[in-house]
Write a protein that holds these residues in place. Sequence first.
Motif, PDB file in Angstrom:
ATOM      1  N   ASP A 244       0.835  -1.216   0.000  1.00 37.09           N
ATOM      2  CA  ASP A 244       0.000   0.000   0.000  1.00 37.09           C
ATOM      3  C   ASP A 244       0.866   1.261   0.000  1.00 37.09           C
ATOM      4  OD1 ASP A 244      -2.336  -1.445  -0.027  1.00 37.09           O
ATOM      5  OD2 ASP A 244      -2.777  -1.189   2.118  1.00 37.09           O
ATOM      6  N   LEU A 245       1.947   1.200   0.760  1.00 39.32           N
ATOM      7  CA  LEU A 245       2.832   2.356   0.864  1.00 39.32           C
ATOM      8  C   LEU A 245       3.460   2.676  -0.497  1.00 39.32           C
ATOM      9  CD1 LEU A 245       4.369   4.390   2.642  1.00 39.32           C
ATOM     10  CD2 LEU A 245       6.066   2.585   3.084  1.00 39.32           C
ATOM     11  N   VAL A 246       3.915   1.655  -1.185  1.00 41.09           N
ATOM     12  CA  VAL A 246       4.543   1.875  -2.489  1.00 41.09           C
ATOM     13  C   VAL A 246       3.509   2.384  -3.498  1.00 41.09           C
ATOM     14  CG1 VAL A 246       5.777   0.762  -4.403  1.00 41.09           C
ATOM     15  CG2 VAL A 246       6.392   0.224  -2.024  1.00 41.09           C
ATOM     16  N   ARG A 247       2.292   1.861  -3.390  1.00 41.47           N
ATOM     17  CA  ARG A 247       1.210   2.366  -4.241  1.00 41.47           C
ATOM     18  C   ARG A 247       0.987   3.852  -4.035  1.00 41.47           C
ATOM     19  NH1 ARG A 247      -4.047  -0.883  -2.916  1.00 41.47           N
ATOM     20  NH2 ARG A 247      -5.117   0.910  -3.808  1.00 41.47           N
ATOM     21  N   GLU A 248       0.962   4.207  -2.757  1.00 47.61           N
ATOM     22  CA  GLU A 248       0.729   5.613  -2.421  1.00 47.61           C
ATOM     23  C   GLU A 248       1.884   6.481  -2.939  1.00 47.61           C
ATOM     24  OE1 GLU A 248       0.331   8.247   1.594  1.00 47.61           O
ATOM     25  OE2 GLU A 248       0.023   6.079   1.840  1.00 47.61           O
ATOM     26  N   ALA A 249       3.105   5.959  -2.818  1.00 43.84           N
ATOM     27  CA  ALA A 249       4.279   6.710  -3.298  1.00 43.84           C
ATOM     28  C   ALA A 249       4.227   6.859  -4.813  1.00 43.84           C
ATOM     29  CB  ALA A 249       5.570   5.991  -2.882  1.00 43.84           C
TER      30      ALA A 249
END
Length: 392
Positions: free
Chosen positions: A279-284
């Motif tokens: 999720d974090l990488v998606r958000e980034a």
Amino acid sequence: MPTTASADAVGDVPAPFTADDYRARMDRAAASAADAGLAGVVVAPGPDLVYLTGYQPTAITERLTVLVIAPGQDPVLVVPTLEAPDAEKAVGAPALTLRDWTDGKDPYAVTAPLLDRGSPRTKSGGGRFGVSDNAWAMHLLGLQQALPGTSYVSLTEALPMLRAVKDAHELDRIAAAGAAADRAYGEILKVRFAGRRETEVAADLARLLLDFGHSQVDFTVVGSGPNGANPHHEAGERVIERGDMVVLDFGGLKHGYGSDTTRTVHVGEPTDEERRVHDLVREAQQAGFEAVRSGIACQDVDRAARKVITDAGYGEYFIHRTGHGIGVTTHEPPYMIEGEERPVVPGMCFSVEPGVYLPGRFGVRIEDIVTMTEDGTGRRFNATPHEMAIVE
Ligand code: ZN
Ligand code: ZN
Ligand code: ZN
């Protein structure tokens, strides 16, 4: 493994480039050289020559082939006599003068007068030329020996933006390559992962890219489990297991232009931590994409993506730049990296590909090719879901 080649996938031939397209590119190269204080550019077979003339020798050999572009002069392509019939057929040939040399003649003596007309002159009496990065050392040394006063600088360093801004026809091709890579991703989700080697899934990906009209596969990264934590890992003999995260990063050339996309999938149900990092990488990735607005610098794309990961405490695990340009090659300027202060301008195409790499455990990367449109916003050339796909 389904077979998936279909006429619509490979039959979407884009509008051909014309001699005028190549003439415009060579004119721009000459003007950019003059702006950079160069006497001209010396172009070797490879991406620069393809970009400027449409000519790609069937084999790159020890026989000198070189394009000389100098402000105020007609571009001249020097080719071995036996290659001249092919060179004449290049789409850009009407926009240049062809000069051939036969075996036994000194090709550097044929080329030297073209370089000796240039200006401005340096203190050593010759011109300074930008030379293709992939020019053979033996040819550059031959030219230097023939004209000791000339000097040479890397074309990529001197004119980094020469190929960076794409015209409408180029954008169509990059879009088509991206769509083909997306279809390959859609199909790879249907293959079996658990119990197969990374190299087998990589071979599936390569075949899918070709099925969907790529002429060349540049890379098929399959990084499973701990291998995914090494962004340089391609594919190895590791057998993929249930519970693995798998980084899939693949691309190549279709109709002469590049694709490059990454999705990270999971074999079976992921853990909470795996979901959180994904999720974090998606958000980034989303933040990097949304940063693409008129007036930003390349480094702002990197900053936007990196901030999300750093703020979440994973900054030390994002160990590469956020993106690179794409065009007639799959990696080229501009680079989305801290310190790159050149502006992002409409027509540039580049990747936005943040990642988090947890050593010995797993990695996550999500990558789309993005362009800045004329209205100063970002447009993606990859449209497959960013959500973590669960594979078998
Ligand atoms: Zn897992
Ligand atoms: Zn990639
Ligand atoms: Zn990339």
